[in-house]
Design a protein around this motif. Structure first.
Motif, mmCIF file in Angstrom:
data_model
loop_
_atom_site.group_PDB
_atom_site.id
_atom_site.type_symbol
_atom_site.label_atom_id
_atom_site.label_comp_id
_atom_site.label_asym_id
_atom_site.label_seq_id
_atom_site.Cartn_x
_atom_site.Cartn_y
_atom_site.Cartn_z
ATOM 1 N N MET A 102 5.047 69.951 60.566
ATOM 2 C CA MET A 102 6.283 69.391 60.009
ATOM 3 C C MET A 102 7.128 68.738 61.097
ATOM 4 O O MET A 102 7.641 67.622 60.930
ATOM 5 N N ILE A 103 7.270 69.435 62.219
ATOM 6 C CA ILE A 103 8.046 68.884 63.330
ATOM 7 C C ILE A 103 7.400 67.606 63.852
ATOM 8 O O ILE A 103 8.084 66.606 64.128
ATOM 9 N N ASP A 104 6.071 67.602 63.962
ATOM 10 C CA ASP A 104 5.361 66.398 64.426
ATOM 11 C C ASP A 104 5.618 65.220 63.499
ATOM 12 O O ASP A 104 5.826 64.079 63.956
ATOM 13 N N ALA A 105 5.599 65.480 62.183
ATOM 14 C CA ALA A 105 5.824 64.404 61.215
ATOM 15 C C ALA A 105 7.230 63.843 61.336
ATOM 16 O O ALA A 105 7.441 62.624 61.259
ATOM 17 N N VAL A 106 8.203 64.715 61.542
ATOM 18 C CA VAL A 106 9.586 64.265 61.699
ATOM 19 C C VAL A 106 9.745 63.497 63.005
ATOM 20 O O VAL A 106 10.411 62.445 63.044
ATOM 21 N N GLU A 107 9.150 63.999 64.071
ATOM 22 C CA GLU A 107 9.251 63.327 65.368
ATOM 23 C C GLU A 107 8.657 61.916 65.295
ATOM 24 O O GLU A 107 9.211 60.962 65.865
ATOM 25 N N GLU A 108 7.546 61.781 64.592
ATOM 26 C CA GLU A 108 6.910 60.461 64.462
ATOM 27 C C GLU A 108 7.846 59.470 63.778
ATOM 28 O O GLU A 108 8.010 58.328 64.256
ATOM 29 N N ARG A 109 8.489 59.884 62.695
ATOM 30 C CA ARG A 109 9.408 58.990 61.984
ATOM 31 C C ARG A 109 10.671 58.728 62.826
ATOM 32 O O ARG A 109 11.204 57.614 62.827
ATOM 33 N N ALA A 110 11.148 59.766 63.525
ATOM 34 C CA ALA A 110 12.348 59.597 64.341
ATOM 35 C C ALA A 110 12.095 58.661 65.523
ATOM 36 O O ALA A 110 12.945 57.831 65.874
ATOM 37 N N ARG A 111 10.919 58.784 66.136
ATOM 38 C CA ARG A 111 10.584 57.880 67.255
ATOM 39 C C ARG A 111 10.491 56.439 66.787
ATOM 40 O O ARG A 111 10.914 55.510 67.488
ATOM 41 N N ALA A 112 9.929 56.265 65.587
ATOM 42 C CA ALA A 112 9.820 54.902 65.055
ATOM 43 C C ALA A 112 11.195 54.271 64.852
ATOM 44 O O ALA A 112 11.359 53.048 64.988
ATOM 45 N N ALA A 113 12.190 55.092 64.560
ATOM 46 C CA ALA A 113 13.533 54.566 64.302
ATOM 47 C C ALA A 113 14.410 54.518 65.538
ATOM 48 O O ALA A 113 15.183 53.571 65.735
ATOM 49 N N LEU A 114 14.265 55.521 66.417
ATOM 50 C CA LEU A 114 15.204 55.662 67.531
ATOM 51 C C LEU A 114 14.585 55.501 68.907
ATOM 52 O O LEU A 114 15.312 55.479 69.908
ATOM 53 N N GLY A 115 13.254 55.427 68.965
ATOM 54 C CA GLY A 115 12.610 55.296 70.265
ATOM 55 C C GLY A 115 12.088 56.627 70.774
ATOM 56 O O GLY A 115 12.241 57.665 70.125
ATOM 57 N N PRO A 116 11.461 56.616 71.958
ATOM 58 C CA PRO A 116 10.847 57.834 72.493
ATOM 59 C C PRO A 116 11.881 58.908 72.827
ATOM 60 O O PRO A 116 13.071 58.636 72.957
ATOM 61 N N GLY A 117 11.357 60.146 72.976
ATOM 62 C CA GLY A 117 12.228 61.265 73.295
ATOM 63 C C GLY A 117 12.036 62.408 72.319
ATOM 64 O O GLY A 117 11.288 62.307 71.335
ATOM 65 N N LYS A 118 12.685 63.526 72.615
ATOM 66 C CA LYS A 118 12.620 64.713 71.748
ATOM 67 C C LYS A 118 13.797 64.657 70.775
ATOM 68 O O LYS A 118 14.946 64.615 71.182
ATOM 69 N N HIS A 119 13.474 64.657 69.499
ATOM 70 C CA HIS A 119 14.513 64.493 68.487
ATOM 71 C C HIS A 119 14.803 65.767 67.703
ATOM 72 O O HIS A 119 15.926 65.966 67.250
ATOM 73 N N VAL A 120 13.798 66.609 67.532
ATOM 74 C CA VAL A 120 13.979 67.873 66.805
ATOM 75 C C VAL A 120 14.268 68.978 67.808
ATOM 76 O O VAL A 120 13.506 69.185 68.758
ATOM 77 N N ALA A 121 15.360 69.702 67.585
ATOM 78 C CA ALA A 121 15.694 70.821 68.465
ATOM 79 C C ALA A 121 14.864 72.046 68.106
ATOM 80 O O ALA A 121 14.228 72.655 68.964
ATOM 81 N N VAL A 122 14.867 72.405 66.824
ATOM 82 C CA VAL A 122 14.125 73.586 66.381
ATOM 83 C C VAL A 122 14.020 73.562 64.868
ATOM 84 O O VAL A 122 14.838 72.936 64.181
ATOM 85 N N MET A 123 13.005 74.227 64.368
ATOM 86 C CA MET A 123 12.899 74.475 62.935
ATOM 87 C C MET A 123 12.872 75.974 62.746
ATOM 88 O O MET A 123 11.958 76.663 63.221
ATOM 89 N N SER A 124 13.896 76.497 62.102
ATOM 90 C CA SER A 124 14.023 77.935 61.902
ATOM 91 C C SER A 124 14.010 78.228 60.412
ATOM 92 O O SER A 124 14.933 77.851 59.683
ATOM 93 N N GLY A 125 12.946 78.880 59.960
ATOM 94 C CA GLY A 125 12.815 79.122 58.529
ATOM 95 C C GLY A 125 12.734 77.812 57.778
ATOM 96 O O GLY A 125 11.899 76.952 58.089
ATOM 97 N N ASN A 126 13.635 77.624 56.822
ATOM 98 C CA ASN A 126 13.658 76.396 56.034
ATOM 99 C C ASN A 126 14.675 75.389 56.550
ATOM 100 O O ASN A 126 14.931 74.384 55.900
#
Length: 379
Positions: free
Chosen positions: A210-234
């Motif tokens: 899930m985090i990988d999928a979000v990072e892929e979409r976020a990079r496409a919009a905002l460029g390289p870098g770490k965009h997700v801090a953490v996923m805790s539960g839901n």
């Protein structure tokens, strides 16, 4: 939580599981009644005892060794469960077992009765309130699942523990001189692997995917870098400023939400701004998510799981708005309570207003309402 902001005393088992903590927000001094009981009733007295089934084997449904059960360290999935440790003496491993057993509930029942006696509850001119949280069924449910023989046996033991406590209240306070309210803060979903084996749609979220999928979409919009801090539960939390940047770029946040919503087991994905004023929404999933939402603490995106799905990596969980997690009993007993079974909608939030009505108190602000049908009088 059981006593609100105006309690005289609140005590709970420390995170180290080796003693009791008393809230300094309610009292600045140690409470003699708590110290006396804890000193004379050490938890470690249960070391070496065995949790065996209380009832005949034929009374239990399902196998003893349920698929994907996750017992605490030192135990197997099957009865009997001996309270012990690898060190051969009472330690944290033993205490984790202890709190996941009927012995903890029995201890708490004795503790409650002792406080009623030492604090002279029910003997004062006003109304005394005692709130008791029997938390061990929750721990057993997480580890063994709601269909396990362990959960069935926990409730058989708890029934006996509560009966013993009520017997003491009859002696200390007087029969029909007190009112009891009993409920739960949640249910629980069956272990996903057990549901899958039965042919149902169930499973565990792949949080890394899930985090990988979000990072892929976020990079496409905002460029390289770490965009997700953490996923805790839901709850998914972005790094500082990322959520605002995604909202500001047309279509970017929609793409991220779509990536999450397409993952197995996800029913809905809510944005934080959708939840801030949705506690009265007609949409049940949206309303449930809104009721759990806390600005500044909850995630930027909140997932609603399909029935049978969860984020927990082992055992089971209760973090959904599905009936398995939401449906709980509400029971009342005592003076002013009309015997019977009532089918109208009710929630645990109705317990406090109903008990208040029995005591002749009107709550001017309450999330719940008085369950008038269950009362022998018109409040």
């Amino acid at each position: 939580m059981l006593a609100g902001h105006g309690a005289d005393l609140a005590t709970w088992l420390a995170n180290t599981l080796d003693g009791w903590v008393t809230s300094s927000a309610l009292t600045s001094q140690a409470v003699a009644a708590v110290k006396t009981f804890s000193d004379t009733n050490p938890l470690d007295a249960d070391y070496g005892k065995t949790w065996s089934r209380l009832l005949p084997d034929a009374k239990y449904q399902g196998p003893d060794d349920g698929l994907a059960e996750a017992p605490p360290s030192g135990w197997t999935p099957t009865f009997p469960h001996v309270l012990k440790s690898g060190t051969g003496k009472p330690d944290f491993e033993f205490r984790k077992q202890w709190q996941t057993s009927p012995y903890a509930d029995a201890y708490l029942g004795r503790f409650a009765a002792a406080l009623v006696e030492s604090l002279q509850l029910g003997k004062h001119g006003g109304i005394d309130v005692l709130g008791v949280s029997f938390s061990s069924p929750d721990l057993v449910g997480h580890a063994f699942g709601p269909r396990s023989q362990e959960v069935q046996d926990m409730y058989a033991h708890l029934d006996r523990t509560i009966g013993t406590l009520l017997d003491r209240l009859d002696v200390l306070v007087g029969r029909d001189e007190y009112v009891v309210g009993l409920t739960s803060d949640h249910g629980v979903t069956p272990i996903p692997e057990q549901l899958e084996k039965a042919g149902e749609d169930a499973g565990r979220f792949n949080l890394a995917a899930m985090i990988d999928a979000v990072e892929e979409r976020a990079r496409a919009a905002l460029g390289p870098g770490k965009h997700v801090a953490v996923m805790s539960g839901n709850d998914l939390y972005f790094e500082t400023g990322v959520y605002e940047a995604l909202r500001a770029k047309p279509g970017a946040l929609d793409a991220v939400v779509e990536a999450l919503a397409s993952r197995p087991g996800v029913a809905r994905v809510f944005r934080s701004e959708q939840l801030r004023d949705a506690v009265h929404a007609a949409d049940p999933l949206l309303r449930a998510a809104a009721l759990s939402y806390f600005p500044g603490r909850s995630g930027d995106l909140i997932l609603a799981a399909k029935p049978g799905w969860m984020s927990a990596g082992s055992g089971t969980e209760h973090d959904s708005a599905n009936p398995d997690d939401q449906r709980v009993p509400i029971l009342f007993m005592g003076r002013g309570i009309k015997p019977g079974e009532y089918s109208q909608p009710a929630t645990p939030a109705d317990v406090a207003p109903t008990l208040a009505a029995v005591c002749g108190i009107t709550m001017r602000q309450a999330e719940g309402h008085v369950l008038r049908e269950a009362l022998t009088f018109a409040p």
